[in-house]
Write a protein that holds these residues in place. Sequence first.
Motif, PDB file in Angstrom:
ATOM      1  N   ARG A   7      43.495  32.089  23.490  1.00  0.00           N
ATOM      2  CA  ARG A   7      44.597  32.943  23.018  1.00  0.00           C
ATOM      3  C   ARG A   7      45.714  32.123  22.398  1.00  0.00           C
ATOM      4  NH1 ARG A   7      43.547  36.321  27.939  1.00  0.00           N
ATOM      5  NH2 ARG A   7      44.921  34.814  28.931  1.00  0.00           N
ATOM      6  N   LEU A   8      46.036  30.989  23.039  1.00  0.00           N
ATOM      7  CA  LEU A   8      47.106  30.139  22.502  1.00  0.00           C
ATOM      8  C   LEU A   8      46.704  29.600  21.125  1.00  0.00           C
ATOM      9  CD1 LEU A   8      49.890  28.951  22.997  1.00  0.00           C
ATOM     10  CD2 LEU A   8      48.822  27.090  24.286  1.00  0.00           C
ATOM     11  N   ASN A   9      45.459  29.165  21.007  1.00  0.00           N
ATOM     12  CA  ASN A   9      44.977  28.693  19.701  1.00  0.00           C
ATOM     13  C   ASN A   9      45.041  29.800  18.662  1.00  0.00           C
ATOM     14  OD1 ASN A   9      44.496  26.130  20.602  1.00  0.00           O
ATOM     15  ND2 ASN A   9      42.275  26.377  20.833  1.00  0.00           N
ATOM     16  N   ALA A  10      44.659  31.012  19.067  1.00  0.00           N
ATOM     17  CA  ALA A  10      44.676  32.140  18.131  1.00  0.00           C
ATOM     18  C   ALA A  10      46.102  32.432  17.660  1.00  0.00           C
ATOM     19  CB  ALA A  10      44.043  33.367  18.779  1.00  0.00           C
ATOM     20  N   VAL A  11      47.056  32.369  18.588  1.00  0.00           N
ATOM     21  CA  VAL A  11      48.458  32.614  18.219  1.00  0.00           C
ATOM     22  C   VAL A  11      48.956  31.508  17.286  1.00  0.00           C
ATOM     23  CG1 VAL A  11      50.823  32.679  19.100  1.00  0.00           C
ATOM     24  CG2 VAL A  11      49.027  33.997  20.242  1.00  0.00           C
ATOM     25  N   ARG A  12      48.621  30.278  17.588  1.00  0.00           N
ATOM     26  CA  ARG A  12      49.023  29.169  16.708  1.00  0.00           C
ATOM     27  C   ARG A  12      48.444  29.359  15.310  1.00  0.00           C
ATOM     28  NH1 ARG A  12      47.990  24.557  21.369  1.00  0.00           N
ATOM     29  NH2 ARG A  12      50.123  24.529  22.205  1.00  0.00           N
ATOM     30  N   HIS A  13      47.212  29.837  15.275  1.00  0.00           N
ATOM     31  CA  HIS A  13      46.554  30.081  13.993  1.00  0.00           C
ATOM     32  C   HIS A  13      47.264  31.211  13.232  1.00  0.00           C
ATOM     33  CE1 HIS A  13      43.293  29.921  11.129  1.00  0.00           C
ATOM     34  NE2 HIS A  13      43.183  31.232  11.207  1.00  0.00           N
ATOM     35  N   SER A  28      57.420  25.333  10.726  1.00  0.00           N
ATOM     36  CA  SER A  28      58.867  25.575  10.670  1.00  0.00           C
ATOM     37  C   SER A  28      59.304  26.685  11.613  1.00  0.00           C
ATOM     38  CB  SER A  28      59.288  25.909   9.231  1.00  0.00           C
ATOM     39  OG  SER A  28      58.559  27.029   8.751  1.00  0.00           O
ATOM     40  N   VAL A  29      58.364  27.465  12.143  1.00  0.00           N
ATOM     41  CA  VAL A  29      58.707  28.540  13.080  1.00  0.00           C
ATOM     42  C   VAL A  29      58.320  28.107  14.492  1.00  0.00           C
ATOM     43  CG1 VAL A  29      58.347  30.962  13.681  1.00  0.00           C
ATOM     44  CG2 VAL A  29      58.327  30.262  11.282  1.00  0.00           C
ATOM     45  N   ARG A  30      59.287  28.104  15.400  1.00  0.00           N
ATOM     46  CA  ARG A  30      59.019  27.661  16.767  1.00  0.00           C
ATOM     47  C   ARG A  30      58.321  28.770  17.551  1.00  0.00           C
ATOM     48  NH1 ARG A  30      63.973  25.159  19.569  1.00  0.00           N
ATOM     49  NH2 ARG A  30      63.055  23.259  18.752  1.00  0.00           N
ATOM     50  N   THR A 219      52.291  38.646  25.471  1.00  0.00           N
ATOM     51  CA  THR A 219      50.946  39.214  25.628  1.00  0.00           C
ATOM     52  C   THR A 219      49.865  38.459  24.853  1.00  0.00           C
ATOM     53  OG1 THR A 219      52.081  41.333  25.773  1.00  0.00           O
ATOM     54  CG2 THR A 219      49.700  41.407  25.558  1.00  0.00           C
ATOM     55  N   ALA A 220      50.137  38.102  23.633  1.00  0.00           N
ATOM     56  CA  ALA A 220      49.095  37.478  22.806  1.00  0.00           C
ATOM     57  C   ALA A 220      48.710  36.097  23.346  1.00  0.00           C
ATOM     58  CB  ALA A 220      49.555  37.370  21.352  1.00  0.00           C
ATOM     59  N   ILE A 221      49.594  35.458  24.118  1.00  0.00           N
ATOM     60  CA  ILE A 221      49.261  34.158  24.711  1.00  0.00           C
ATOM     61  C   ILE A 221      48.664  34.323  26.104  1.00  0.00           C
ATOM     62  CG2 ILE A 221      50.205  31.981  25.602  1.00  0.00           C
ATOM     63  CD1 ILE A 221      52.341  32.096  23.425  1.00  0.00           C
ATOM     64  N   PHE A 222      49.285  35.187  26.903  1.00  0.00           N
ATOM     65  CA  PHE A 222      48.943  35.229  28.328  1.00  0.00           C
ATOM     66  C   PHE A 222      48.066  36.429  28.708  1.00  0.00           C
ATOM     67  CE2 PHE A 222      53.049  32.892  28.241  1.00  0.00           C
ATOM     68  CZ  PHE A 222      52.592  31.700  28.767  1.00  0.00           C
ATOM     69  N   GLY A 223      47.835  37.336  27.772  1.00  0.00           N
ATOM     70  CA  GLY A 223      47.115  38.568  28.099  1.00  0.00           C
ATOM     71  C   GLY A 223      48.098  39.634  28.560  1.00  0.00           C
ATOM     72  N   ALA A 224      47.557  40.830  28.796  1.00  0.00           N
ATOM     73  CA  ALA A 224      48.414  41.960  29.179  1.00  0.00           C
ATOM     74  C   ALA A 224      49.095  41.671  30.521  1.00  0.00           C
ATOM     75  CB  ALA A 224      47.587  43.234  29.273  1.00  0.00           C
ATOM     76  N   ARG A 225      50.373  42.077  30.622  1.00  0.00           N
ATOM     77  CA  ARG A 225      51.109  41.893  31.880  1.00  0.00           C
ATOM     78  C   ARG A 225      50.753  43.008  32.842  1.00  0.00           C
ATOM     79  NH1 ARG A 225      54.734  40.248  27.956  1.00  0.00           N
ATOM     80  NH2 ARG A 225      55.424  42.358  27.573  1.00  0.00           N
ATOM     81  N   LYS A 226      50.709  42.664  34.125  1.00  0.00           N
ATOM     82  CA  LYS A 226      50.531  43.717  35.127  1.00  0.00           C
ATOM     83  C   LYS A 226      51.819  44.540  35.194  1.00  0.00           C
ATOM     84  CE  LYS A 226      47.345  40.980  37.943  1.00  0.00           C
ATOM     85  NZ  LYS A 226      47.719  39.568  37.694  1.00  0.00           N
ATOM     86  N   PRO A 227      51.710  45.850  35.344  1.00  0.00           N
ATOM     87  CA  PRO A 227      52.907  46.677  35.369  1.00  0.00           C
ATOM     88  C   PRO A 227      53.777  46.378  36.601  1.00  0.00           C
ATOM     89  CG  PRO A 227      50.964  48.025  35.803  1.00  0.00           C
ATOM     90  CD  PRO A 227      50.475  46.666  35.505  1.00  0.00           C
TER      91      PRO A 227
END
Length: 227
Positions: A7-13, A28-30, A219-227
Amino acid sequence: MCPLEQRLNAVRHRLALAETEAGRKPGSVRLLAVSKTQPARILAAAYGLGQRHFGENYLQEALEKQARLAHFEITWHFIGPIQSNKTRAIAQHFHWVHSVDRLKVAQRLSEQRPAHLPPLNICLQVNISGESSKSGVAPDELAALAQQIAALPHLRLRGLMAIPAASPDPEQQRRPLARLRECYLALQAGFGLDTLSMGMSDDLAAAVAEGSTLVRIGTAIFGARKP
Ligand SMILES: *Cc1c(COP(=O)(O)O)cnc(C)c1O
């Protein structure tokens, strides 16, 4: 590869692609990893994959993780609503605060920032959707607030932040982001701002296209949060 790494790789991409498509400089975007509700071991795993900036919303939860991860060189961002009685701990334990929307809170953060630490980096949260329930300073009160906050000795005003109303439609997503960018450009030169904190898991590309310099991705890095 573990799911976190995928997921982290996908977000970086996605981020790199958005930068290229927007004609922005690569890197240039953190990327701020929004780690609310995630346990310290998950943050440690993301750290092991090279992630250094983490954003937290809930003070108590953040302090516990910071204690466990004290041996890592993490830059901590507070991005949640701020109650006045929490400002001391925030001033002591964070490098950045993105959610300042009133002078009283800023004054307390400045007064309570420990003298041995550099000034606390501040983004002003702007209410760009115009809903009275949402936090954030109204755009027409922004310049006056920025003026007052820029004068506080232990804070460094870095930029603006907003949480636009969610929309699945890219065109709808861009409107409030464009509005925040306008607010930012109006203040940038005068206050030496360098941070436009906008973009979450669902509107990352739109935010980068509108000039974001920091995206806050949970969410895109860690997956869905538990409510
Ligand atoms: C939770 C949160 C995010 C991350 O949202 P996702 O949709 O999970 O990426 C970003 N900014 C703020 C202020 C948040 O509270």
